[in-house]
Design an enzyme around this catalytic site. Sequence first.
Site, short mmCIF file in Angstrom:
data_model
loop_
_atom_site.label_atom_id
_atom_site.label_comp_id
_atom_site.label_asym_id
_atom_site.label_seq_id
_atom_site.Cartn_x
_atom_site.Cartn_y
_atom_site.Cartn_z
N ASP A 54 27.84 54.69 -10.18
CA ASP A 54 28.60 53.58 -9.59
C ASP A 54 29.24 54.04 -8.29
O ASP A 54 29.36 55.25 -8.03
CB ASP A 54 29.67 53.07 -10.55
CG ASP A 54 30.73 54.13 -10.87
OD1 ASP A 54 30.36 55.30 -11.10
OD2 ASP A 54 31.94 53.79 -10.86
N GLU A 85 32.84 55.75 -13.08
CA GLU A 85 33.79 56.79 -12.66
C GLU A 85 34.77 56.23 -11.64
O GLU A 85 35.95 56.55 -11.66
CB GLU A 85 33.03 57.98 -12.07
CG GLU A 85 33.89 59.25 -11.94
CD GLU A 85 34.76 59.30 -10.70
OE1 GLU A 85 35.68 60.13 -10.66
OE2 GLU A 85 34.54 58.51 -9.76
N1 BES Z 1 34.39 62.26 -6.19
C1 BES Z 1 35.74 61.80 -6.40
C2 BES Z 1 36.70 62.92 -6.77
C3 BES Z 1 36.93 63.84 -5.60
C4 BES Z 1 37.77 63.42 -4.59
C5 BES Z 1 36.29 65.05 -5.50
C6 BES Z 1 37.99 64.22 -3.49
C7 BES Z 1 36.48 65.85 -4.39
C8 BES Z 1 37.33 65.44 -3.38
C9 BES Z 1 35.77 60.75 -7.47
O1 BES Z 1 34.68 59.87 -7.41
C10 BES Z 1 36.99 59.89 -7.29
O2 BES Z 1 37.13 59.26 -6.28
N2 BES Z 1 37.86 59.85 -8.27
C11 BES Z 1 38.99 58.96 -8.28
C12 BES Z 1 39.51 58.93 -9.67
C13 BES Z 1 40.23 57.66 -10.04
C14 BES Z 1 39.36 56.42 -9.90
C15 BES Z 1 40.75 57.76 -11.46
C16 BES Z 1 40.08 59.42 -7.32
O3 BES Z 1 40.30 60.62 -7.10
O4 BES Z 1 40.72 58.51 -6.76
MN MN Z 2 32.73 60.57 -7.11
#
Ligand code: BES
Ligand code: MN
Length: 454
Positions: A97, A159
């Site tokens: 997604d 996710e």
């Molecule tokens: N890929 C990201 C996490 C990430 C962010 C890894 C920055 C490395 C650097 C992931 O898809 C994400 O965006 N996670 C969300 C989590 C939330 C929806 C609970 C986030 O960090 O906002």
């Molecule tokens: Mn991600």
Amino acid sequence: MTDDTLTPDQIQAIRDRVADLMPQVRADLEALVRIPSVSAASFDQSQVARSAEAVAELLRREGLDVDVVTEGGRPAVIGHVAGPEGSPTVTLYAHHDVQPPGEEADWDSAPFEPQERDGRLYGRGAADDKAGVMAHVAALRAHAGNLPVGVTVFVEGEEESGSPSLGTILEKHGDRLAADAIVIADSGNWAVGTPALTTTLRGGIRVVVRVQTLDHSVHSGMFGGAAPDAVTALVRLLASLHDDDGNVTVDGLDAGEAADIDYDEARFREESGLLDGVSLIGSGSILSRLWTKPSITTIGIDATSIDKASNTLSAKAAAKISMRLAPTQDPLAAFDRLREHLEANAPWGARVTVELEEHGSGFAADAEGPVYDEARASFADAWGIDPVDMGVGGSIPFISDFSARFPDASIIVTGVEDPDTRAHGANESLHLGEFEKVCAAEAIFLARLGALRA
Ligand code: BES
Ligand code: MN
């Protein structure tokens, strides 16, 4: 364990094979990007189903036994293929997604029409995280017909919406995800040319705070000056969350120090797009502000918009706050501290209510042991230099669920992003040269694990 290390020739052969595979890997990535699989509820969820099916098909073609499972949320794909007798099993995670595209006008090319410019592939999900999906497929292809380990692929479909049904998926299908090593390809590298393992992630909470000062909205001329309006009260309340230097003022939160990696203010200004003359906020090293300390951001406000404004004292206003937490912080305890702060700082006795919308734990890896040794060696093989251990300020909340469910598995967080990726923003892009190295590192990692014998 003994380590039947791969020879340099074997490693080079894997790198060459991956190089040959890249045109098809890229074409398959582009096909995935063309599917606008935004998991946010206001978007067409049939597209998320389409992307799940497309991922399932890619895995079936690699000989995996594949199921698309839906447990009250968006469809996830689980595929498995056994390895040689006695070989370890590796679970490879990514998500299919994506985030909403935002304003199309902010993009230089259509978000769901992949386009290459200057060695980067632009499009929503071109990096986060459809390239993560394709890195796993590439690693499988590199070993086609001769996989050195058992592999389970788990590609989630929600996710970006906080993985609401992941708990149920783990309950119902968790046994199929058990592994000696879990590779989570949803982070990135330190810089173009410098690989990294992500060893800490922050946790987070999302909170709505509502402020009410009046029973109903009233004329600002008749009552202004003696009665407080809710928008002003809300703004004062939000202002209380930082001190003048921009440090978070909420008491009782965990905070740590990030590893001492070179990262200067000029690089931060460049990567974040901070305007000249705007200062950084917070104190301590920049990386500890980003990786190991809490941060608070106001991500939305409900108040009368300017075009609907009249000379009125608003009775009610609300804000949504996103708080990032130190990797070790208990998110529910952090919510209690934030709620206490907001209630205690209500300006002028305004009624304040605080609602927890979402919470997720951070993660701090136990980044040692034979699996980590092989992961580091694989990165060095692919890039020609050793990887650094980095933190990230973002969150992948389910990692803590995985680590609780599979306490003996080594969890390796990798990914395709680089500092210019702009995941979640307009003009998200993938560095194609780095992408090939990510694919090669993962293919080499599977070979190295296969060579590790108990
Ligand atoms: N890929 C990201 C996490 C990430 C962010 C890894 C920055 C490395 C650097 C992931 O898809 C994400 O965006 N996670 C969300 C989590 C939330 C929806 C609970 C986030 O960090 O906002
Ligand atoms: Mn991600």
